[in-house]
Scaffold this motif. Sequence first.
Motif, PDB file in Angstrom:
ATOM      1  N   GLU A 236       0.831  -1.201   0.000  1.00  0.00           N
ATOM      2  CA  GLU A 236       0.000   0.000   0.000  1.00  0.00           C
ATOM      3  C   GLU A 236       0.866   1.251   0.000  1.00  0.00           C
ATOM      4  OE1 GLU A 236      -3.782   1.885   2.514  1.00  0.00           O
ATOM      5  OE2 GLU A 236      -3.168  -0.223   2.780  1.00  0.00           O
ATOM      6  N   GLY A 237       0.488   2.218  -0.817  1.00  0.00           N
ATOM      7  CA  GLY A 237       1.201   3.477  -0.885  1.00  0.00           C
ATOM      8  C   GLY A 237       0.429   4.590  -0.200  1.00  0.00           C
ATOM      9  N   SER A 238       1.021   5.766  -0.172  1.00  0.00           N
ATOM     10  CA  SER A 238       0.436   6.926   0.480  1.00  0.00           C
ATOM     11  C   SER A 238      -0.436   7.709  -0.500  1.00  0.00           C
ATOM     12  CB  SER A 238       1.555   7.827   1.015  1.00  0.00           C
ATOM     13  OG  SER A 238       1.114   9.149   1.190  1.00  0.00           O
ATOM     14  N   ARG A 239      -1.636   8.074  -0.053  1.00  0.00           N
ATOM     15  CA  ARG A 239      -2.509   8.886  -0.907  1.00  0.00           C
ATOM     16  C   ARG A 239      -1.849  10.227  -1.240  1.00  0.00           C
ATOM     17  NH1 ARG A 239      -7.660   7.889  -1.476  1.00  0.00           N
ATOM     18  NH2 ARG A 239      -7.751   6.887   0.578  1.00  0.00           N
ATOM     19  N   ASP A 240      -1.160  10.811  -0.269  1.00  0.00           N
ATOM     20  CA  ASP A 240      -0.484  12.084  -0.527  1.00  0.00           C
ATOM     21  C   ASP A 240       0.551  11.941  -1.634  1.00  0.00           C
ATOM     22  OD1 ASP A 240      -1.981  13.337   1.403  1.00  0.00           O
ATOM     23  OD2 ASP A 240      -0.433  13.236   2.952  1.00  0.00           O
ATOM     24  N   ASP A 241       1.287  10.818  -1.635  1.00  0.00           N
ATOM     25  CA  ASP A 241       2.282  10.593  -2.689  1.00  0.00           C
ATOM     26  C   ASP A 241       1.614  10.448  -4.051  1.00  0.00           C
ATOM     27  OD1 ASP A 241       4.316  10.718  -0.842  1.00  0.00           O
ATOM     28  OD2 ASP A 241       4.588   8.545  -0.688  1.00  0.00           O
ATOM     29  N   ALA A 242       0.495   9.726  -4.096  1.00  0.00           N
ATOM     30  CA  ALA A 242      -0.215   9.542  -5.364  1.00  0.00           C
ATOM     31  C   ALA A 242      -0.782  10.865  -5.864  1.00  0.00           C
ATOM     32  CB  ALA A 242      -1.332   8.510  -5.193  1.00  0.00           C
ATOM     33  N   MET A 243      -1.354  11.661  -4.954  1.00  0.00           N
ATOM     34  CA  MET A 243      -1.882  12.966  -5.355  1.00  0.00           C
ATOM     35  C   MET A 243      -0.763  13.861  -5.875  1.00  0.00           C
ATOM     36  SD  MET A 243      -5.201  12.949  -4.912  1.00  0.00           S
ATOM     37  CE  MET A 243      -5.700  14.655  -4.843  1.00  0.00           C
ATOM     38  N   ALA A 244       0.405  13.810  -5.223  1.00  0.00           N
ATOM     39  CA  ALA A 244       1.539  14.624  -5.668  1.00  0.00           C
ATOM     40  C   ALA A 244       2.030  14.177  -7.035  1.00  0.00           C
ATOM     41  CB  ALA A 244       2.670  14.546  -4.644  1.00  0.00           C
ATOM     42  N   ALA A 245       2.020  12.857  -7.289  1.00  0.00           N
ATOM     43  CA  ALA A 245       2.490  12.338  -8.580  1.00  0.00           C
ATOM     44  C   ALA A 245       1.616  12.814  -9.730  1.00  0.00           C
ATOM     45  CB  ALA A 245       2.526  10.809  -8.544  1.00  0.00           C
ATOM     46  N   PHE A 246       0.327  13.045  -9.461  1.00  0.00           N
ATOM     47  CA  PHE A 246      -0.602  13.486 -10.508  1.00  0.00           C
ATOM     48  C   PHE A 246      -1.190  14.859 -10.173  1.00  0.00           C
ATOM     49  CE2 PHE A 246      -0.255   8.923 -10.980  1.00  0.00           C
ATOM     50  CZ  PHE A 246      -0.100   8.790 -12.359  1.00  0.00           C
ATOM     51  N   ASP A 247      -0.376  15.678  -9.540  1.00  0.00           N
ATOM     52  CA  ASP A 247      -0.787  17.027  -9.162  1.00  0.00           C
ATOM     53  C   ASP A 247      -1.136  17.846 -10.403  1.00  0.00           C
ATOM     54  OD1 ASP A 247      -1.205  19.247  -7.451  1.00  0.00           O
ATOM     55  OD2 ASP A 247       0.774  20.024  -7.988  1.00  0.00           O
ATOM     56  N   GLY A 248      -2.288  18.509 -10.377  1.00  0.00           N
ATOM     57  CA  GLY A 248      -2.704  19.343 -11.490  1.00  0.00           C
ATOM     58  C   GLY A 248      -3.383  18.598 -12.612  1.00  0.00           C
ATOM     59  N   TRP A 249      -3.565  17.298 -12.472  1.00  0.00           N
ATOM     60  CA  TRP A 249      -4.188  16.517 -13.531  1.00  0.00           C
ATOM     61  C   TRP A 249      -5.701  16.707 -13.537  1.00  0.00           C
ATOM     62  CZ3 TRP A 249      -2.368  11.691 -16.290  1.00  0.00           C
ATOM     63  CH2 TRP A 249      -1.022  11.827 -16.667  1.00  0.00           C
ATOM     64  N   HIS A 250      -6.306  16.209 -14.595  1.00  0.00           N
ATOM     65  CA  HIS A 250      -7.741  16.361 -14.818  1.00  0.00           C
ATOM     66  C   HIS A 250      -8.537  15.849 -13.612  1.00  0.00           C
ATOM     67  CE1 HIS A 250     -11.694  15.750 -16.703  1.00  0.00           C
ATOM     68  NE2 HIS A 250     -11.311  16.701 -17.535  1.00  0.00           N
ATOM     69  N   PRO A 251      -9.683  16.472 -13.291  1.00  0.00           N
ATOM     70  CA  PRO A 251     -10.477  16.061 -12.136  1.00  0.00           C
ATOM     71  C   PRO A 251     -10.919  14.595 -12.142  1.00  0.00           C
ATOM     72  CG  PRO A 251     -11.191  18.215 -12.897  1.00  0.00           C
ATOM     73  CD  PRO A 251     -10.188  17.723 -13.894  1.00  0.00           C
TER      74      PRO A 251
END
Length: 391
Positions: A236-251
Amino acid sequence: MKALIVGGGIGGLSTAIALRLRGWDVSVFEQAPALTEVGAGLQISPNGWHVLEALRVSAHMTRTLFEPEAIEMRLGVSGRQVFSLPMKGYAAQRWGAPYIHIHRVDLVDALVERLNELLPDAVQTGLGVSGYDPDGAVVFTDGSRASGDLVVGADGLHSAVRQQMLGPDKPRYTGNIAWRAVVPVDELDRPPPPTACVWAGDRRHAVTTRLRAGTLANFVGMVEESEPAPEGWRIEGSRDDAMAAFDGWHPIVAGLIAKAPVLNRWALFDRTPLPRWHEGQVTLLGDAAHPMLPSMAQGAVQALEDAWTLAAVLDEAASVEAGLQRYFDLRIDRTARIQAGSAANARMFHKATPLGSIAFYGPMAIGARIVPRLIHARQDWVYRHDVTQAV
């Protein structure tokens, strides 16, 4: 004839069914205490569906599969569509079978149901295999043994069978890590389209699909990183890391990550094509023989092709050893080409910088709109191939 199959995943179970249909006795040894699969989606292209039909597994899948309207590409940040190619109905017309999405759990369940129809209790869980004898025996981790006429190493990327056969080695880190998540569609403000959609970006891309008759949204994100994450589907990974990896991407992409109950993260490895897949009466199959990136959605499908081909050639061969050589000869060029194509696709999907988008995707978008059949034709060598007719 008795086959001992190491690994209870898609490749191992499909091989057990294909051999049983030809009269073999089969035992499947799975090291896990139960046949549980991580929540993830699969795309089964027409070349894989042919095998599932021939194995009579497809009837067990009809309630849970999803047939996408199209295959499309969008830019990850803006969501702008690069191209859309029809698939529902068209795939069967062009390639002789549908293109479908299915939850990995549902496919494994369907394979187990079909194998149980043919040979109840063929799967034995909680049995790890540490090695083999070339004459067709396996050695379990507790020191006990089982003997047969054929051993199939369908035990994945870190195959114990391959390690004994070809020596210890390390898989090659591809420079990419992967994220996976599955979210109920009714929990999303903006669910993904009912397509197989690639979202292209700068040194990363995502794929969204639908599962379980369209009620689940599946997300896969691949990101270039210099340091590998741990390898393993259940990490399991971190949600914050996943959000950062796709920061600014389509909703649509951001919403999937935000609502995912679990985000699995692991490093992606592969290997160069192996010089051989067999020793004596022992052979490799699926990821143990040819691990590949998910960028052509062919990993599970190539294991299905392996399973049918192996059973078919053994049915005609003068000996098990001769059949295993024929199996390798038939499969090595195709799987090596798909391994290379998967790596090339990953590089193509990661070109969506502002300048790269215009230079690379512009001509592709124009071509897809003017002559969509030319884009479809690029997949003919993959999707039209039917191992159930070719052996």
